[in-house]
Design a protein around this motif. Sequence first.
Motif: not given
Length: 317
Positions: A199-226
């Motif tokens: 994303h605009p303004g993305e950093t290594r830390e915000t990407m780490r937050m996205t990874i952690d958040f996705a794993l925290e949620l009880p989702l059944d599937d994900i899609s990860v794009c650029h």
Amino acid sequence: MREGSELRDTGRRPFIADLDSLPFPAWDLLEGFPQRYLPAPFKVRQLPATTLVTTRGCPNTCIFCDRSVFGSSCHAYSAEYVVRQMTELYHRYGIREFSFEDDTFITFKSRLQDICNRLIELGLDISWTCLGRVNHVTADNLRLMKRAGCWQISFGIESGSQEILYLINKRIRLDQVRQAVRLSREAGIRTKGFFILGHPGETRETMRMTIDFALELPLDDISVCHMTPFPGTELHARAAEFGDFDPDWGAMNLLNIVFIPNGLTRNDLLSAQKELIRRFYFRPRIITDYGKRLVRNPAMALGLWNGFRSLIRSIRN
């Protein structure tokens, strides 16, 4: 274009106010429909299956989405029209699964309820999925959707950083994401999350937050794009403010990296994507769930195997 001919701009035409005045799509012109038009196996529970789009326009203002075609006002086919389409496809073509690809399928709450109630009354042997915004779902509507045959809803979550969500004008909060996923699961509806990296303004830390958040949620599937600044979007006009942008239209497919935010590298984006996919799918809960899907529907075996091979390749490459 033929030699000697010329292009003329005839201007925009007004939007069609009454979508119900349009005829049904000419499905009969699709050779081999629906058997030759197979969706990805993780998107369906039964075959034959098809997709439907029942609304036009989007009132949301995410900077990475283009609204130049159907506009920012949202208009929809009536519930009666939508259900007639479904029954036509059910009886004439044997369709048993529907995927609603509208960005705003659940926005019109009274229409959504009418569609669900009509489907329940008809008692058709169908299942369906849809897209939805986390700030539009309600517990009552989710339960009704489940009764009407809905088994999965996909949410555009995009980021685990609230700051990034503000910057891209997503207009959702992380607590709304948590609640929407929880309510969906309580209603018996599976959930899929769409995430974007870079994303605009993305950093290594915000990407780490996205990874952690996705794993925290009880989702059944994900899609990860650029992140891709498509022509017509606000981000396309402002991309140079936020990073390095390659405007090659041929590469704009959400898979290639055409935009690298300031302070990051291509490898940073690829590594984060691979880590999120690997850590999400190679967990006992997800592996077991896909095993159950296979047992429930053995006809999906080849599609699931091909999907698994693609997953492995995406992580290793």
